[in-house]
Scaffold this motif. Structure first.
Motif, PDB file in Angstrom:
ATOM      1  N   MET A  35       0.831  -1.208   0.000  1.00 50.38           N
ATOM      2  CA  MET A  35       0.000   0.000   0.000  1.00 50.38           C
ATOM      3  C   MET A  35       0.872   1.268   0.000  1.00 50.38           C
ATOM      4  SD  MET A  35      -3.192  -0.586  -0.177  1.00 50.38           S
ATOM      5  CE  MET A  35      -2.739  -1.853  -1.338  1.00 50.38           C
ATOM      6  N   ILE A  36       1.926   1.270   0.787  1.00 49.96           N
ATOM      7  CA  ILE A  36       2.835   2.423   0.837  1.00 49.96           C
ATOM      8  C   ILE A  36       3.540   2.595  -0.501  1.00 49.96           C
ATOM      9  CG2 ILE A  36       4.937   3.321   1.910  1.00 49.96           C
ATOM     10  CD1 ILE A  36       3.948   1.974   4.539  1.00 49.96           C
ATOM     11  N   LEU A  37       3.967   1.482  -1.085  1.00 49.37           N
ATOM     12  CA  LEU A  37       4.673   1.513  -2.363  1.00 49.37           C
ATOM     13  C   LEU A  37       3.785   2.041  -3.483  1.00 49.37           C
ATOM     14  CD1 LEU A  37       7.358   0.727  -3.739  1.00 49.37           C
ATOM     15  CD2 LEU A  37       6.327  -1.492  -4.221  1.00 49.37           C
ATOM     16  N   THR A  38       2.549   1.575  -3.564  1.00 47.75           N
ATOM     17  CA  THR A  38       1.662   2.059  -4.629  1.00 47.75           C
ATOM     18  C   THR A  38       1.338   3.542  -4.446  1.00 47.75           C
ATOM     19  OG1 THR A  38      -0.302   1.297  -3.444  1.00 47.75           O
ATOM     20  CG2 THR A  38       0.616  -0.181  -5.121  1.00 47.75           C
ATOM     21  N   GLY A  39       1.228   3.994  -3.213  1.00 49.46           N
ATOM     22  CA  GLY A  39       0.996   5.415  -2.966  1.00 49.46           C
ATOM     23  C   GLY A  39       2.159   6.275  -3.418  1.00 49.46           C
ATOM     24  N   ALA A  40       3.373   5.823  -3.110  1.00 46.58           N
ATOM     25  CA  ALA A  40       4.559   6.576  -3.505  1.00 46.58           C
ATOM     26  C   ALA A  40       4.738   6.576  -5.019  1.00 46.58           C
ATOM     27  CB  ALA A  40       5.799   5.983  -2.827  1.00 46.58           C
ATOM     28  N   VAL A  45       4.474   9.210 -10.399  1.00 47.83           N
ATOM     29  CA  VAL A  45       3.983   9.140 -11.783  1.00 47.83           C
ATOM     30  C   VAL A  45       3.003  10.277 -12.062  1.00 47.83           C
ATOM     31  CG1 VAL A  45       2.641   7.741 -13.407  1.00 47.83           C
ATOM     32  CG2 VAL A  45       4.397   6.666 -11.995  1.00 47.83           C
ATOM     33  N   ALA A  46       2.115  10.573 -11.129  1.00 50.50           N
ATOM     34  CA  ALA A  46       1.144  11.652 -11.322  1.00 50.50           C
ATOM     35  C   ALA A  46       1.855  12.997 -11.453  1.00 50.50           C
ATOM     36  CB  ALA A  46       0.146  11.679 -10.178  1.00 50.50           C
ATOM     37  N   LYS A  47       2.882  13.205 -10.666  1.00 49.90           N
ATOM     38  CA  LYS A  47       3.623  14.465 -10.753  1.00 49.90           C
ATOM     39  C   LYS A  47       4.305  14.597 -12.109  1.00 49.90           C
ATOM     40  CE  LYS A  47       7.288  17.175  -8.683  1.00 49.90           C
ATOM     41  NZ  LYS A  47       8.383  17.215  -7.730  1.00 49.90           N
ATOM     42  N   LYS A  48       4.963  13.533 -12.552  1.00 44.93           N
ATOM     43  CA  LYS A  48       5.663  13.560 -13.835  1.00 44.93           C
ATOM     44  C   LYS A  48       4.693  13.810 -14.984  1.00 44.93           C
ATOM     45  CE  LYS A  48       8.532  10.620 -16.800  1.00 44.93           C
ATOM     46  NZ  LYS A  48       7.663  10.625 -17.962  1.00 44.93           N
ATOM     47  N   GLN A  49       3.593  13.071 -15.015  1.00 46.85           N
ATOM     48  CA  GLN A  49       2.637  13.237 -16.101  1.00 46.85           C
ATOM     49  C   GLN A  49       1.898  14.573 -15.994  1.00 46.85           C
ATOM     50  OE1 GLN A  49       0.013   9.918 -16.615  1.00 46.85           O
ATOM     51  NE2 GLN A  49       1.686   8.507 -17.057  1.00 46.85           N
ATOM     52  N   GLY A  50       1.658  15.037 -14.782  1.00 44.47           N
ATOM     53  CA  GLY A  50       0.996  16.327 -14.588  1.00 44.47           C
ATOM     54  C   GLY A  50       1.818  17.473 -15.134  1.00 44.47           C
ATOM     55  N   LEU A  75      -7.095  16.178 -15.792  1.00 39.56           N
ATOM     56  CA  LEU A  75      -8.113  15.779 -14.819  1.00 39.56           C
ATOM     57  C   LEU A  75      -8.006  14.288 -14.507  1.00 39.56           C
ATOM     58  CD1 LEU A  75     -10.466  16.803 -13.139  1.00 39.56           C
ATOM     59  CD2 LEU A  75     -11.964  16.364 -15.082  1.00 39.56           C
ATOM     60  N   CYS A  76      -7.805  13.475 -15.540  1.00 42.84           N
ATOM     61  CA  CYS A  76      -7.641  12.031 -15.325  1.00 42.84           C
ATOM     62  C   CYS A  76      -6.392  11.740 -14.493  1.00 42.84           C
ATOM     63  CB  CYS A  76      -7.554  11.294 -16.662  1.00 42.84           C
ATOM     64  SG  CYS A  76      -9.106  11.171 -17.544  1.00 42.84           S
ATOM     65  N   ILE A  77      -5.312  12.427 -14.767  1.00 46.69           N
ATOM     66  CA  ILE A  77      -4.070  12.229 -14.022  1.00 46.69           C
ATOM     67  C   ILE A  77      -4.253  12.638 -12.567  1.00 46.69           C
ATOM     68  CG2 ILE A  77      -1.696  13.074 -13.774  1.00 46.69           C
ATOM     69  CD1 ILE A  77      -1.665  13.186 -16.898  1.00 46.69           C
ATOM     70  N   PHE A  78      -4.926  13.755 -12.337  1.00 44.78           N
ATOM     71  CA  PHE A  78      -5.168  14.215 -10.968  1.00 44.78           C
ATOM     72  C   PHE A  78      -5.992  13.196 -10.180  1.00 44.78           C
ATOM     73  CE2 PHE A  78      -7.901  16.564  -7.970  1.00 44.78           C
ATOM     74  CZ  PHE A  78      -6.907  17.039  -7.116  1.00 44.78           C
ATOM     75  N   ILE A  79      -7.087  12.739 -10.771  1.00 45.68           N
ATOM     76  CA  ILE A  79      -7.950  11.758 -10.098  1.00 45.68           C
ATOM     77  C   ILE A  79      -7.203  10.439  -9.911  1.00 45.68           C
ATOM     78  CG2 ILE A  79     -10.074  10.404 -10.315  1.00 45.68           C
ATOM     79  CD1 ILE A  79     -11.262  12.852 -11.814  1.00 45.68           C
ATOM     80  N   GLY A  80      -6.457  10.024 -10.934  1.00 46.80           N
ATOM     81  CA  GLY A  80      -5.681   8.775 -10.831  1.00 46.80           C
ATOM     82  C   GLY A  80      -4.628   8.844  -9.736  1.00 46.80           C
ATOM     83  N   GLY A  81      -3.945   9.973  -9.619  1.00 48.46           N
ATOM     84  CA  GLY A  81      -2.957  10.136  -8.557  1.00 48.46           C
ATOM     85  C   GLY A  81      -3.592  10.090  -7.181  1.00 48.46           C
TER      86      GLY A  81
END
Length: 127
Positions: A35-40, A45-50, A75-81
């Motif tokens: 869970m910690i790993l997927t959050g990090a 990834v969200a920051k890079k794509q954002g 918007l998709c990247i924000f929600i996905g992150g």
């Protein structure tokens, strides 16, 4: 109203069940670590794509084009992150689908249709 019921009652109950099953199958420590790993990873990834989408929006505005597709991507990247940072395997799966460009292309038409419907019902105004 049905959506809120699903979101606040059913989804967390399913997530708890999957946590319990995962803790039994692979152990408590690996489950928490996962869970910690997927959050990090989701945050990175969200920051890079954002940032990439931000520059794409700027480029399109410089050339006088409306950045509608790029804004939907953002918007998709924000929600996905956000979904990847929430604890849970189902939310991680949904977040990953929104962050991966191939699967995001399947989700964007649904998001656009939902936003268009809200606009027609005058819940939001798109100018």
């Amino acid at each position: 109203m049905r959506f809120l019921f699903l979101f606040f009652i059913v989804c967390p109950a399913i997530e708890i069940g999957i946590f319990l099953l995962s803790g039994k199958l692979i152990g408590i420590f690996p489950t928490v670590l996962l869970m910690i790993l997927t959050g990090a990873i989701g945050a990175i990834v969200a920051k890079k794509q954002g940032v990439e989408v931000y520059y794409r929006v700027q480029r399109e505005l410089q050339y006088g084009k409306m950045p509608g597709e790029a804004i939907l991507d953002g918007l998709c990247i924000f929600i996905g992150g956000l979904l990847l940072m929430l604890p849970g395997f189902l939310s991680d799966l949904a977040g990953a689908c929104l962050l991966i460009p191939f699967t995001r292309s399947w989700c964007k038409p649904l998001l656009f249709k939902w936003l268009r419907g809200m606009s027609k019902n005058k819940r939001i105004i798109i100018k």
